[in-house]
Design a protein around this motif. Structure first.
Motif, PDB file in Angstrom:
ATOM      1  N   GLU A   1     -85.790 -25.507-102.891  1.00 10.99           N
ATOM      2  CA  GLU A   1     -85.565 -26.015-104.371  1.00 10.99           C
ATOM      3  C   GLU A   1     -86.407 -26.171-105.540  1.00 10.99           C
ATOM      4  O   GLU A   1     -86.576 -25.782-106.453  1.00 10.99           O
ATOM      5  N   ARG A   2     -87.351 -27.198-105.381  1.00  9.65           N
ATOM      6  CA  ARG A   2     -88.602 -27.655-106.255  1.00  9.65           C
ATOM      7  C   ARG A   2     -89.855 -26.089-106.238  1.00  9.65           C
ATOM      8  O   ARG A   2     -89.826 -26.368-107.772  1.00  9.65           O
TER       9      ARG A   2
ATOM     10  N   ARG B   1     -88.113 -22.954-107.227  1.00 12.80           N
ATOM     11  CA  ARG B   1     -87.204 -22.367-107.724  1.00 12.80           C
ATOM     12  C   ARG B   1     -87.729 -22.561-109.194  1.00 12.80           C
ATOM     13  O   ARG B   1     -87.738 -22.084-110.209  1.00 12.80           O
TER      14      ARG B   1
ATOM     15  N   HIS C   1     -87.588 -15.205-105.336  1.00  8.36           N
ATOM     16  CA  HIS C   1     -87.131 -16.008-105.376  1.00  8.36           C
ATOM     17  C   HIS C   1     -86.229 -15.580-104.670  1.00  8.36           C
ATOM     18  O   HIS C   1     -86.227 -16.909-102.553  1.00  8.36           O
TER      19      HIS C   1
ATOM     20  N   THR D   1     -79.940 -25.613-104.958  1.00  9.39           N
ATOM     21  CA  THR D   1     -80.061 -24.091-104.751  1.00  9.39           C
ATOM     22  C   THR D   1     -79.146 -23.660-105.119  1.00  9.39           C
ATOM     23  O   THR D   1     -77.864 -23.360-104.810  1.00  9.39           O
TER      24      THR D   1
ATOM     25  N   LEU E   1     -78.855 -28.259-112.415  1.00  7.64           N
ATOM     26  CA  LEU E   1     -80.009 -27.021-112.575  1.00  7.64           C
ATOM     27  C   LEU E   1     -80.454 -26.827-113.812  1.00  7.64           C
ATOM     28  O   LEU E   1     -81.675 -26.718-113.552  1.00  7.64           O
TER      29      LEU E   1
END
Length: 300
Positions: A239-240, A242, A197, A2, A280
């Protein structure tokens, strides 16, 4: 991974100004109608105080018709005649959702997103945390699950330009002026995405076609995010989601040089990239590639 909190001195701290704040609502027609209190008097003047009254409205133009959803434009002349100017709105009407709209999300272990309520609630959340979007006017809902009808009404955003059109019209233009404008626009977009987010929300359709620029404004100023029908909220955003939102942005920004895309990612993080950010970047690029394959396979 993240992304860590943005640097207080980075673009997130000084980006697009925060919006006017929360929307105050009123409930009418025995709970079938919810309206923006700022528009309440105007709605009463035009007799729009019940769900049925909205149902009877005749559009001047159908902007989009997809399955059970119809988005149409409505115009109302001013009370004192056309010389004083009228008002325009869009209403997105949802008919009865087919069974597949219930079954597909359940097979994916997710909650169905049905009717106009999710978009209305998303607009209220966006305004509450200062994310620029459409101005909600009214929301209506009637009928039992399985045969429910609903709508959401928003103020028209007049003469705006889609961000994807602006970007694609300047594809390959590396002049200093356009590069500066494109950088300001890209950084403004990702700063808004980061704010969304950080508030625990993800869009699910964050392509540049769902961003509007006001006419005559410098690139990056006055941006608005639209089409919030699939927005979801979480206490802490996984996270997925984002990754998916960022991948949609970068996939639809293929006309932007890669060096400028990297600047945008730095603006999203609020700091320079480092070695830890490679994962990322890899995930975003891999997801963007998957979106491209899906789009080509399904001729979207």
């Amino acid at each position: 991974m993240t992304p860590p909190p943005p640097n207080a001195s980075g673009p997130t701290a000084t980006g697009t100004p925060v919006g006017p704040g929360p929307i105050v609502t009123e409930t009418w027609d025995g709970g079938r109608l919810m309206v923006n209190a700022a528009s309440a008097e105007w709605l009463k003047q035009h007799g729009l105080t019940t769900f049925d009254a909205f149902e009877r409205l005749e559009p001047v133009e159908v902007a989009r018709h997809v399955k059970q959803r119809v988005t149409a434009r409505f115009e109302f002349p001013a009370a004192n005649g056309p010389a004083t100017g009228g008002r325009a709105f869009y209403i997105k009407r949802h008919g009865r959702d087919p069974l597949s709209e219930y079954v597909k999300p359940l097979l994916r272990l997710t909650k169905p997103v049905l009717g106009a309520r999710p978009e209305w609630e998303a607009m209220l959340r966006f305004h509450a945390v200062g994310i620029p979007t459409m101005t909600p006017v009214a929301f209506g809902e009637t009928g039992p699950p399985g045969s429910r009808r609903s709508f959401v009404m928003t103020e028209a955003l007049e003469d705006c330009e889609r961000v994807d059109h602006w970007v694609n019209d300047r594809r390959g233009d590396l002049s200093p002026t356009v590069r500066k404008q494109r950088r300001a626009l890209g950084e403004a977009v990702v700063v808004i995405a980061r704010r969304m987010h950080d508030a625990g929300m993800h869009h699910q359709d964050l392509y540049l076609c769902h961003w509007l620029m006001p006419p005559g404004a410098p690139p990056g100023e006055g941006l608005k995010v639209i089409d919030l029908g699939r927005v979801r909220s979480h206490g802490a955003l996984p996270e997925r989601w984002r990754i998916k939102d960022l991948a949609q942005l970068f996939y639809s920004a293929d006309a932007v040089p890669i060096t400028e895309q990297v600047r945008c990612l730095r603006a999203y993080l609020g700091r320079p990239l480092n070695a830890e950010d490679r994962e990322l970047v890899r995930k975003v690029r891999r997801k963007a590639t998957a979106i491209g394959r899906h789009t080509k396979r399904n001729a979207l």
